[in-house]
Each structure stands twice: as C-alpha cells, then as structure tokens.
Design an enzyme around this catalytic site. Sequence first.
Site, PDB file in Angstrom:
ATOM      1  N   ASP A 134       0.845  -1.188   0.000  1.00 24.58           N
ATOM      2  CA  ASP A 134       0.000   0.000   0.000  1.00 24.58           C
ATOM      3  C   ASP A 134       0.884   1.241   0.000  1.00 24.58           C
ATOM      4  OD1 ASP A 134      -2.705   1.013   0.010  1.00 24.58           O
ATOM      5  OD2 ASP A 134      -2.302   1.792   2.001  1.00 24.58           O
ATOM      6  N   TYR A 136       1.231   5.773  -0.506  1.00 20.28           N
ATOM      7  CA  TYR A 136       0.850   7.015   0.187  1.00 20.28           C
ATOM      8  C   TYR A 136       1.063   8.137  -0.824  1.00 20.28           C
ATOM      9  CZ  TYR A 136       1.001  10.089   4.415  1.00 20.28           C
ATOM     10  OH  TYR A 136       0.772  11.027   5.405  1.00 20.28           O
ATOM     11  N   HIS A 146      -3.632  14.255   0.557  1.00 22.52           N
ATOM     12  CA  HIS A 146      -3.823  13.408   1.735  1.00 22.52           C
ATOM     13  C   HIS A 146      -2.621  13.505   2.676  1.00 22.52           C
ATOM     14  CE1 HIS A 146      -4.776   9.964   4.258  1.00 22.52           C
ATOM     15  NE2 HIS A 146      -3.639   9.380   3.898  1.00 22.52           N
ATOM     16  N   ARG A 161       1.357  16.946  12.807  1.00 22.30           N
ATOM     17  CA  ARG A 161       2.553  17.778  13.005  1.00 22.30           C
ATOM     18  C   ARG A 161       2.206  19.228  12.722  1.00 22.30           C
ATOM     19  NH1 ARG A 161       4.187  13.451  10.016  1.00 22.30           N
ATOM     20  NH2 ARG A 161       4.185  14.695   8.091  1.00 22.30           N
ATOM     21  N   GLU A 217     -10.044   4.127   3.867  1.00 20.98           N
ATOM     22  CA  GLU A 217      -9.126   4.769   2.944  1.00 20.98           C
ATOM     23  C   GLU A 217      -9.601   4.435   1.536  1.00 20.98           C
ATOM     24  OE1 GLU A 217      -4.973   5.350   5.374  1.00 20.98           O
ATOM     25  OE2 GLU A 217      -5.052   3.755   3.870  1.00 20.98           O
ATOM     26  N   GLU A 250      -9.231   4.086  -2.136  1.00 18.22           N
ATOM     27  CA  GLU A 250      -8.049   3.910  -2.963  1.00 18.22           C
ATOM     28  C   GLU A 250      -8.400   3.235  -4.284  1.00 18.22           C
ATOM     29  OE1 GLU A 250      -4.639   2.188  -1.116  1.00 18.22           O
ATOM     30  OE2 GLU A 250      -5.241   2.760   0.919  1.00 18.22           O
ATOM     31  N   ASP A 285      -8.755   0.370   2.187  1.00 21.17           N
ATOM     32  CA  ASP A 285      -7.798  -0.130   3.180  1.00 21.17           C
ATOM     33  C   ASP A 285      -8.229   0.380   4.553  1.00 21.17           C
ATOM     34  OD1 ASP A 285      -5.563  -1.583   3.942  1.00 21.17           O
ATOM     35  OD2 ASP A 285      -4.268   0.178   3.900  1.00 21.17           O
ATOM     36  N   ARG A 317      -7.103   4.025  13.386  1.00 22.08           N
ATOM     37  CA  ARG A 317      -6.176   5.145  13.575  1.00 22.08           C
ATOM     38  C   ARG A 317      -5.575   5.183  14.983  1.00 22.08           C
ATOM     39  NH1 ARG A 317      -4.996   6.322   8.412  1.00 22.08           N
ATOM     40  NH2 ARG A 317      -6.858   6.907   7.208  1.00 22.08           N
ATOM     41  N   GLN A 360      -2.946   2.463  15.129  1.00 19.80           N
ATOM     42  CA  GLN A 360      -1.853   2.874  14.253  1.00 19.80           C
ATOM     43  C   GLN A 360      -0.978   3.942  14.920  1.00 19.80           C
ATOM     44  OE1 GLN A 360      -3.247   4.495  10.543  1.00 19.80           O
ATOM     45  NE2 GLN A 360      -1.195   4.832   9.723  1.00 19.80           N
ATOM     46  N   TYR A 398       2.988   2.721  15.299  1.00 15.68           N
ATOM     47  CA  TYR A 398       3.715   2.863  14.033  1.00 15.68           C
ATOM     48  C   TYR A 398       5.104   3.483  14.151  1.00 15.68           C
ATOM     49  CZ  TYR A 398       3.125   7.926  13.175  1.00 15.68           C
ATOM     50  OH  TYR A 398       3.199   9.292  13.222  1.00 15.68           O
ATOM     51  N   LYS A 415      -3.580  -1.717  10.340  1.00 14.71           N
ATOM     52  CA  LYS A 415      -3.917  -1.859   8.927  1.00 14.71           C
ATOM     53  C   LYS A 415      -4.210  -3.300   8.508  1.00 14.71           C
ATOM     54  CE  LYS A 415      -2.896   2.367   7.299  1.00 14.71           C
ATOM     55  NZ  LYS A 415      -3.763   3.191   6.440  1.00 14.71           N
ATOM     56  N   THR A 444      -8.555  -5.537   4.240  1.00 10.73           N
ATOM     57  CA  THR A 444      -8.488  -4.665   3.069  1.00 10.73           C
ATOM     58  C   THR A 444      -9.526  -5.168   2.092  1.00 10.73           C
ATOM     59  OG1 THR A 444      -6.111  -4.254   3.348  1.00 10.73           O
ATOM     60  CG2 THR A 444      -7.053  -3.821   1.168  1.00 10.73           C
ATOM     61  N   THR A 502      -4.567   6.504   0.062  1.00  6.54           N
ATOM     62  CA  THR A 502      -5.790   7.291   0.130  1.00  6.54           C
ATOM     63  C   THR A 502      -5.822   8.356  -0.957  1.00  6.54           C
ATOM     64  OG1 THR A 502      -5.857   6.969   2.518  1.00  6.54           O
ATOM     65  CG2 THR A 502      -7.242   8.710   1.612  1.00  6.54           C
ATOM     66  N   GLU A 562      -9.331  12.793   7.681  1.00  6.44           N
ATOM     67  CA  GLU A 562      -9.282  14.128   7.072  1.00  6.44           C
ATOM     68  C   GLU A 562     -10.644  14.815   7.087  1.00  6.44           C
ATOM     69  OE1 GLU A 562      -6.794  13.916   3.213  1.00  6.44           O
ATOM     70  OE2 GLU A 562      -7.468  11.867   3.659  1.00  6.44           O
TER      71      GLU A 562
END
Length: 409
Positions: free
Chosen positions: A122, A124, A129, A138, A195, A197, A229, A233, A236, A240, A249, A253, A343, A357
């Site tokens: 998968d 990114y 996104h 962040r 997600e 995709e 997917d 959260r 994760q 992660y 994850k 899927t 995503t 999001e």
Amino acid sequence: MPEQSSPLDLPEGDPFGPHNLPYGVFSTPDRPEDRRVGVRIGNHVLDAGAAAHTLGSPYAGLLGQPSLTPLLAAGRTAWSDVRRALTAWVTVPAHRADVEPLLHPVDGVTLHLPYEVADYVDFYASEHHATNVGQIFRPDGDALTPNWKHLPIGYHGRSGTVVVSGTDVVRPSGQRKAPTDPAPVFGPSVKLDIEAEVGFLVGVPSAHGTPVPLAGFREHVFGLFLLNDWSARDLQAWEYVPLGPFLGKSFATSVSAWVTPLEALDAARTEPPARDVPLLPYLDDSGEEEHGGFDIRITVEINGQVVSEPPFATMYWTAAQQLAHMTVNGASLRTGDLYGSGTVSGPETAQRGSLLELTWNGRDPLELPEGKRTFLEDGDTVTLTAWAPGPHGTRVGLGDVTGRIVTAP
C-alpha cells in the site's frame, strides 16, 4: 421505454457496456461450488469459460478456470486477444444465440475474490492526503516528510486479509494510548476509518533481482479496481513509531469483485500533477510515451449518504512509478500481487478520502441522517463507487467495493 429484447441490448451510455468488460469470478445458486470466470456486461455476467468452449476459442482453457490467476499469468498478448474475442461475442449478432443462454443476472450470482492474492503493498501517493495528515499530526512542523517528493512511500501489508466486496469487517482490537494517558490500554478500536483507494493487479511476474522500469507497467499490470484499506487510527498512532503500519492496517483490506482491464481505460489516461522536485532517472516519467495518471472519479458513501468525491487524477505518484519503485531494489513481482494507491484525496474538503481528514481527526464531525460521525460505528456500511471517461464520450464503471462494520468479538 421499450422492453429490452436481450440483456445485450443495453441502454445508451451504460457504464458496463462492451467498451468496459471487467472480469470477475462468480457462482450460481444451483452450482455454488462451481466458481467460474465471468465478464460483466450491463447488469449481467457472461460465463466466459462456457462461451469460449461453445464458440471454439483457443482461450477456453484459460477462461474455463475457477480463478483469474491463469489468465493474469498469460501476459499482455493473451489479455488483448481475449478482450477482443469477448467484445465480439457480446456485440456480433451472429453470436447471440450461443451467448445469451450463458448470461446470468448480476444480482442472482455470488461474486468471489477473483484471484489468489500473492503480496500486497500500500502506498501514500496523494499529496493532498499526505499534507492533511501532516498538518493534523505535526501542526508545528513540515506537513510532508523530507522524502515524500523523492519517492513513493509505501509499506508491505497482509495479503491473507484481503477480502472481496460485501465481506463484513470485524472491528479490530489492540493497544491504544492517547497522548495524555499514563499507559496503553487494550480494546476495540475507537477510531476506525476508511481509505478510498485504487488498486492495481499484477499479472506477469518478474525475475528476482531485475527491476521493472516505468515502461514495463503495461507488460506486468493486468488491470485496476477500487480498494478500501480499513484503518484503525488509534492502534496505528501508538504502534507505528518507528517501524510503520502493522495491526492498525492488517485486519482487513476490501477489494472490488471486478477487475477493469487497463485497455478499457485508455481514454482515462491523464497527465499527473506537475512535479516541483527533480526525480531520479528511474522515476522520471517526463519522457514516457503515455501519461501515467488515470482520471477516475470516486464516490464515498456511508450508509447510503455521499460524504466525499475524491479525484484520482490528482495523485502525485503514478501506478507506473509505484511499480518501478517497488522493484528497483530487485524485489520480484508475482502473479496476483496487489498494490494500492494510498488514500485518494483532492484539494477540497469534500474530496478527502478518509474520515481522519473529513473530520480532522474528530474535531469536525460529519452530519449523517442517523447522527454525527467522527469515525465508523458498528453497523455502518461504507461503499466506494467510481467511473472514468471512456471512448467516444462513454463512461467506464468500476465495480463497487462495500463493507459493513460488525462488533469486535
């Protein structure tokens, strides 16, 4: 409107007309154990193996299988020949008497995962996104990590939990820890997400130690499909660092039961967004003969309510670049490998492909008829649909992918 005289007499503009012909695997109530390769035409599925046998096709052996895997491995020449034959079978009047008895209503068959999944990766690849996620987690730093515009970031997933559309998704349990919690706790995820995709299906394998160049995309990739997917959260976020996605994850899927061949999407090819950072030669697609993007319009529904419409044309990294990067270290491809785009999100709020999001990590709940949503609740059903421009102003419909959340055991 006059009644159709045949399932092959489709309304003008049907997104599953002869210009599309996606592949799947189905069974019928009278023969539930007999899985057969099928091709969708309108609201029916053609038993492709039986048609090939009846019409004396040299590809009857490939199509008369319980899986798409042998066809995937046969290569691009076979893919084109089979597609050409199928198009003739559903359009040439002389074939109707043979073909019509082999058509089954889509809503009267069971659709299965149509291939054996080998590996699953998968990515990114949406700048929108990745920027949104960076701003959420962040807020005082750079939204994109320093490597993001130099390579397609991805991770290896769990192929054994790839499930076909319509399969229930059990809410996963695991460890989670909010920033203010003194220690982690164990329990069902409370931030279960989607997600939206697009997935790509590898047909022809590659030799271990031999990278696949950008120009090799069409030789190795059979087709594409919608993919969800599912993501926990909260699990994760705790697990992660420093190695990346794992339990958050790997629980499920979901993929569409239909695979759209690349040839059906030639009219949907589009130029990817402008790159503002120079790319290394193996990823530089500026000199490629055909555009690497696809103009696919996705719709995300929760419990029948449209919540987002992500545009795949905005994806920064293309599927060809992802394939090249995935193999540049010598990693081999296997028939049945899947890789997801990551995503799909556009620049507008209503184009975001995840609840993370859409609700800004729960700050801005969605208003649905049954109540507010920050993340998914038990009983929620998520459905992805999509279409792409086809030849002569037509639309190419992608098979939908749906899943319902059920309570953790």
